[in-house]
Design a protein around this motif. Structure first.
Motif: not given
Ligand code: ATP
Ligand code: MG
Length: 467
Positions: A64, A73, A157, A201, A204, A210
């Motif tokens: 993304r 990050k 996801r 969850d 979310r 965020r």
């Molecule tokens: P960033 O790392 O920049 O904060 P991210 O989208 O990579 O954002 P992460 O927490 O690293 O967020 O999670 C990685 C991926 O796992 C997410 O992009 C999402 O697809 C999935 N994910 C994380 N948390 C959840 C959740 N609570 N419910 C469903 N999918 C999730």
């Protein structure tokens, strides 16, 4: 850069977005991501898993963010290998988590997070193997370790923009939920039915806010609609997880905007009930204090400076203190013990919701104690305060209070001057202080000197030994 990406897209108008069983595939000429922008460790993890016969992709925030020309990050990998199979492939890997098991592969300070493809699991207790998956009565997922296919994984996801999979071997992106379309339209959209996905969850809801703040995206209206009503579900989330989430909310460099969204969606009051009550009672001062504290945090992050969660929590809870101190004083407790007791109560209550570790609650107390001590400067006190390891945080906090309009009688300026001047000038400042007190400030002097008499015990009580 994004033009190339968007030329190839369908743009259907959708409400709820289901993940498709066949993805929209973007070849390397249809998107702007270059292998060179990706952590070599992340690529090596994907390739190693693929060579061992598993499916593996980069997924989530890194894909993304790269599409948006933002530095990711971190890099997350999704694979068909189970956590144990992943661990067997790498010497430097550790399985972590219980609710959601995954593997951390360590390369010096960089960690690549590897998650096994998950499937949505059946609802209803009798169908579930509680070792792998479980929900509580409100539908919240307590354990999420049912493995599935790549298609299943895309379905479960959170947001469409997070369900993009990048394969470094052929540089293709697999888009299962029209995430690229939503990136183009700057939309945060949940996959599936929003209410159900938040119930599964509630974190979310915080993630939606965020990402909206970080990416400057809108939350799509059907994904936004249930948040206000479901916000109280945050109270069910384990306090340790909420602490991590709150740090992500406020320490990502977009804290002011994140705070505005949290307030608008009714989430702030679920996370910080006492602070939200203070905001309602004295909106101008409290809002100004929060915005200044969060704005300073954003600025420090932009400048690459360190930020401490203690200062942030001290600021977010400070406006909630006076009402509590007053309540205890009304019950006959003297001012200083009332302040100590109120601080202790407030922090303990907050920790029930958000588990702020002791290494931060201690400095919160110390920053607050400093506010009691900074006005008391006579004799050797000012010099002793300057040497206190918490002086800087206490002084910054004093300036923060003043910037929100709290009257302190110019105390911040006094301390600014005192730090800048020579020894002899300092002695003059202290002398002036006592002559001002004796000539112009009779009643105040009497009050201060009577407090001074109680000094030793007050100072003793100020030490946050109770936390
Ligand atoms: P960033 O790392 O920049 O904060 P991210 O989208 O990579 O954002 P992460 O927490 O690293 O967020 O999670 C990685 C991926 O796992 C997410 O992009 C999402 O697809 C999935 N994910 C994380 N948390 C959840 C959740 N609570 N419910 C469903 N999918 C999730
Ligand atoms: Mg990530």
């Amino acid at each position: 850069m994004l033009k190339k990406l968007f030329k190839s897209l369908r743009s259907p108008l959708r409400r709820a977005q289901q993940a498709h069983s066949t993805p929209h595939v973007l070849s390397n000429s249809q998107h702007p991501i270059k292998r060179g922008e990706i952590s070599r460790y992340a690529i090596s993890v994907v390739e190693r898993l693929q060579q061992a016969g598993y499916q593996a992709y980069l997924v989530g925030g890194c894909v993304r963010d790269l599409l948006l020309d933002i530095d990711p990050k971190d890099f997350d990998v999704a694979t068909s290998a189970t956590p144990e199979q992943v661990r067997a492939e790498f010497r430097n890997a550790r399985v972590i988590g219980r609710r959601f098991k995954l593997v951390h592969v360590h390369f010096g300070r960089e960690i690549i997070e590897v998650a096994t493809f998950r499937a949505n699991h059946p609802q209803g207790d009798e169908e579930e193997d509680s070792n792998l998956a479980s929900r509580n009565e409100s539908g919240r997922i307590l354990r999420d370790n049912v493995y599935g296919s790549l298609e299943d994984d895309a379905q479960r996801r959170d947001f469409t923009i997070n369900a993009l999979y990048y394969d470094p071997s052929n540089e293709r992106i697999l888009d299962y939920a029209n995430g690229v379309h939503d990136i183009r339209n700057h939309l945060i959209r949940l996959i599936g039915d929003p209410t159900q996905r938040y119930q599964e969850d509630p974190v979310r809801m915080l993630r939606a806010v965020r990402f909206a703040a970080k990416l400057d995206f809108d939350i799509e209206k059907h994904s936004a609609a249930p948040i206000y009503k479901l916000a109280p579900m945050l109270r069910e989330i384990p306090s340790a997880r909420l602490f991590d989430e709150v740090l992500k909310l406020f320490l990502a460099g977009y804290a002011v905007y994140t705070y505005e969204l949290l307030v608008d969606y009714g989430l702030f009051g679920q996370l910080f009930p006492a602070s939200a009550a203070a905001l309602k009672k004295d909106p101008d001062y409290t809002d100004q204090l929060f915005r200044t504290a969060l704005g300073n945090t954003d600025l420090r992050i932009q400048q690459g400076k360190t930020v401490t969660p203690a200062f942030l929590f001290a600021a977010l809870l400070w406006p909630a203190l006076p009402a509590r101190v007053q309540k205890l004083q009304d019950r006959g407790m003297p001012p200083i013990p009332a302040m100590q007791e109120a601080a202790h109560e407030l922090i303990s209550e907050q920790c029930q919701l958000i588990a702020v570790p002791k290494r931060f609650t201690l400095p919160i107390r110390e920053i607050w104690d400093m506010q009691e001590r900074l006005p008391r400067r006579s004799g050797k006190r000012a010099d002793m305060l300057l040497e206190n390891p918490r002086f800087r945080a206490g002084y910054d906090f004093l300036l923060l209070r003043e910037s929100a309009g709290e009257p302190t009688g110019g105390l911040g300026d006094w301390w600014t001057d005192y730090q800048d001047c020579s020894d002899s000038e300092r002695r003059t400042m202290i002398r002036d202080l006592s002559s001002q007190e004796s000539s112009t400030d009779g009643p105040r002097k009497r009050k201060r000197s009577s407090r001074r008499k109680r000094g030793p015990s007050a100072d003793g009580a100020a030490k946050p030994s109770g936390e």
